[in-house]
Write an enzyme that holds these catalytic residues in place. Structure first.
Site, PDB file in Angstrom:
ATOM      1  N   ILE A 165       0.857  -1.189   0.000  1.00  0.00           N
ATOM      2  CA  ILE A 165       0.000   0.000   0.000  1.00  0.00           C
ATOM      3  C   ILE A 165       0.893   1.239   0.000  1.00  0.00           C
ATOM      4  CG2 ILE A 165      -1.824   1.245   1.223  1.00  0.00           C
ATOM      5  CD1 ILE A 165      -2.611  -1.525   2.462  1.00  0.00           C
ATOM      6  N   HIS A 187       9.247   4.011  -0.657  1.00  0.00           N
ATOM      7  CA  HIS A 187       9.319   2.604  -0.237  1.00  0.00           C
ATOM      8  C   HIS A 187       8.399   1.716  -1.070  1.00  0.00           C
ATOM      9  CE1 HIS A 187       8.379  -0.787   2.579  1.00  0.00           C
ATOM     10  NE2 HIS A 187       9.700  -0.788   2.639  1.00  0.00           N
TER      11      HIS A 187
END
Length: 144
Positions: A82, A88
Site C-alpha cells: 500500500i 518505499h
C-alpha cells in the site's frame, strides 16, 4: 477443435506464499485463493501448502525456495503493498514483481501474482473480496 470446459486439478500440488505484513488484507486474499483452488480446481486440501513470510519483499525468496524443491505444480504469491508517503512502495512493489517473474522463468514453474499494489487501504479492501472482487481468487484461477 477441442474445447476444455473445466479444470481438474485433483492431483495438483499448489504452494501459496503469503506475506504477514498487511495480514488484515492478505487473509481475505488467501481465503479467496483456497476457495477457488478447492471449488473450481478440485484441489484437495492436503495438496495445498501455505507458507508465510514477513512481507511482500520476501515473497520472491520464499517462492524460489519452494520452486527449487520441484514438488509443486504452481505457486501463488499473496500480499499487499500500500502506497505511503515515501518511495518505499515503488521499491517493494517493483522488486516483488520482478523477483516473482524471475522465479517462474528460472524454475519453469507457474507463479501467479496475487500481490495487490494499491494507493490506499480502501483500494486494498475493495480488491480483497468486496466490490472489485478477490484478487487472491483471480491469482488461484490463473495458477489453475
Amino acid at each position: 477443435m477441442k474445447l476444455l470446459k473445466g479444470v481438474d486439478c485433483t492431483s495438483c500440488c499448489i504452494a501459496i506464499v503469503i506475506a504477514r505484513f498487511n495480514s488484515f488484507i492478505n487473509e481475505n486474499l488467501l481465503s479467496g485463493a483456497i476457495n477457488a483452488l478447492q471449488r473450481k480446481g478440485q484441489v484437495k486440501a492436503e495438496n495445498i501448502t501455505v507458507i508465510r513470510c514477513p512481507g511482500a519483499y520476501e515473497l520472491p525468496l520464499a517462492a524460489q525456495q519452494i520452486a527449487k524443491q520441484g514438488n509443486y505444480d504452481a505457486i501463488i504469491a499473496i500480499g499487499a503493498v500500500i502506497r505511503g508517503g515515501t518511495p518505499h512502495f515503488d521499491f517493494v512493489a517493483g522488486e516483488c514483481n520482478k523477483g516473482l517473474a524471475q522465479v517462474a522463468l528460472e524454475y519453469q514453474t507457474p507463479v501467479a501474482f496475487g500481490v495487490l499494489t494499491v494507493d490506499s487501504i480502501e483500494q486494498a479492501i475493495e480488491r480483497a473480496g468486496t466490490k472489485m472482487g478477490n484478487k487472491g481468487e483471480e491469482a488461484a484461477l490463473s495458477a489453475l
